[in-house]
Design a protein around this motif. Sequence first.
Motif, short mmCIF file in Angstrom:
data_model
loop_
_atom_site.label_atom_id
_atom_site.label_comp_id
_atom_site.label_asym_id
_atom_site.label_seq_id
_atom_site.Cartn_x
_atom_site.Cartn_y
_atom_site.Cartn_z
N GLY A 164 0.87 -1.15 -0.03
CA GLY A 164 0.10 0.02 0.13
C GLY A 164 0.98 1.21 -0.03
N VAL A 165 0.30 2.33 0.37
CA VAL A 165 1.00 3.75 0.39
C VAL A 165 0.98 4.40 1.78
CG1 VAL A 165 0.81 3.95 -2.07
CG2 VAL A 165 -0.84 4.86 -0.52
N LEU A 166 1.69 4.98 2.20
CA LEU A 166 1.74 6.11 3.33
C LEU A 166 2.13 7.61 2.71
CD1 LEU A 166 3.14 3.92 6.17
CD2 LEU A 166 0.88 4.87 5.91
N GLN A 167 1.95 8.38 3.56
CA GLN A 167 2.49 9.73 3.17
C GLN A 167 3.11 10.42 4.68
OE1 GLN A 167 -0.57 12.49 1.47
NE2 GLN A 167 0.99 13.96 0.96
N SER A 168 4.14 9.64 5.18
CA SER A 168 4.46 9.98 6.57
C SER A 168 5.31 11.28 6.36
CB SER A 168 5.22 8.83 6.90
OG SER A 168 6.53 8.95 5.98
N VAL A 169 5.08 11.85 7.66
CA VAL A 169 5.43 13.28 7.99
C VAL A 169 6.26 13.49 9.12
CG1 VAL A 169 3.32 13.71 9.41
CG2 VAL A 169 4.37 15.56 7.93
N PHE A 252 14.61 11.81 7.02
CA PHE A 252 14.48 11.03 8.20
C PHE A 252 15.29 9.78 8.49
CE2 PHE A 252 12.59 7.50 10.95
CZ PHE A 252 12.20 8.11 12.10
N LEU A 253 15.46 9.19 7.47
CA LEU A 253 16.21 7.91 7.88
C LEU A 253 17.87 8.21 7.70
CD1 LEU A 253 14.90 5.51 5.09
CD2 LEU A 253 14.64 5.43 7.42
N SER A 254 18.33 9.47 7.14
CA SER A 254 19.56 9.73 7.10
C SER A 254 20.12 10.26 8.31
CB SER A 254 19.82 10.90 5.89
OG SER A 254 21.07 11.38 5.97
#
Length: 260
Positions: A164-169, A252-254
Amino acid sequence: MADRLILVTGGTGPLGRPLVRSLLEGGARVRVLTRQLPGRRVEGAEYAVANYIAGSGLARALVGVSGVVHVAHDLSDPLRDVQGTLNLLEVARAAGRPHFAYVSIVGARRVRGFGSYAGKVRGEELVEASGLPHLILRATQFHHFADGLLTQASRLPRLLVPDGVLQSVAVEDVARELARRVLAGERGTLDFAGPEVLRIPDMARAWLAARGRAGRVLPLRLPLPHPVLRAMQRGDLVEPEAPRGTVTWADFLSKKAARG
């Protein structure tokens, strides 16, 4: 609402702390509602000991406030969380009818059978019916929610994720947006989303790469048992037309990798 006193619930949490800082930077005075005084405090904020769920200490905490931002959320018990929101609204009405801002979740109304989201929807309804000047800000899932989801999934040999999809913030983006609108005294209901709508399998591959890990990502296409996972599959937790933050999933990951 600058130069006025704003009460923030949940001001010691992951969204509350950057929100308190953003409000202070905007010129407001901030009082943080907390069940016990934290060891780490935001410089410039004052702290009031109270329990919004039990209702104890609320009248004292709301003395002199012109705004309330309700960020606290009891994930473990939606009924208690709704009662806490009702307690805050009742005391606020008796304390001079301050502007009341409430943080909710994009897509919560589209998720059936999950108490935490149902509690958020009920909280919105209580705020709308309160008669207080109010703002409801619905945010998409936080980056750290997606990170936690993938951490749990990574315990298996293959990384099984919803197709599916997310639009994380980023919580920092939400905090700045919420503070800006609260300080302007805005009213109504609005959505706020992350900068990108991403497929969850692609997010998982980036998550593995950021950790220097090899592994196979397996997208799950069959209907999943948890209502939130099914909502992800349907794309119910994104809002592409909403105002957006700027911190991407890769950002965010970086940043997390740099912290170790």
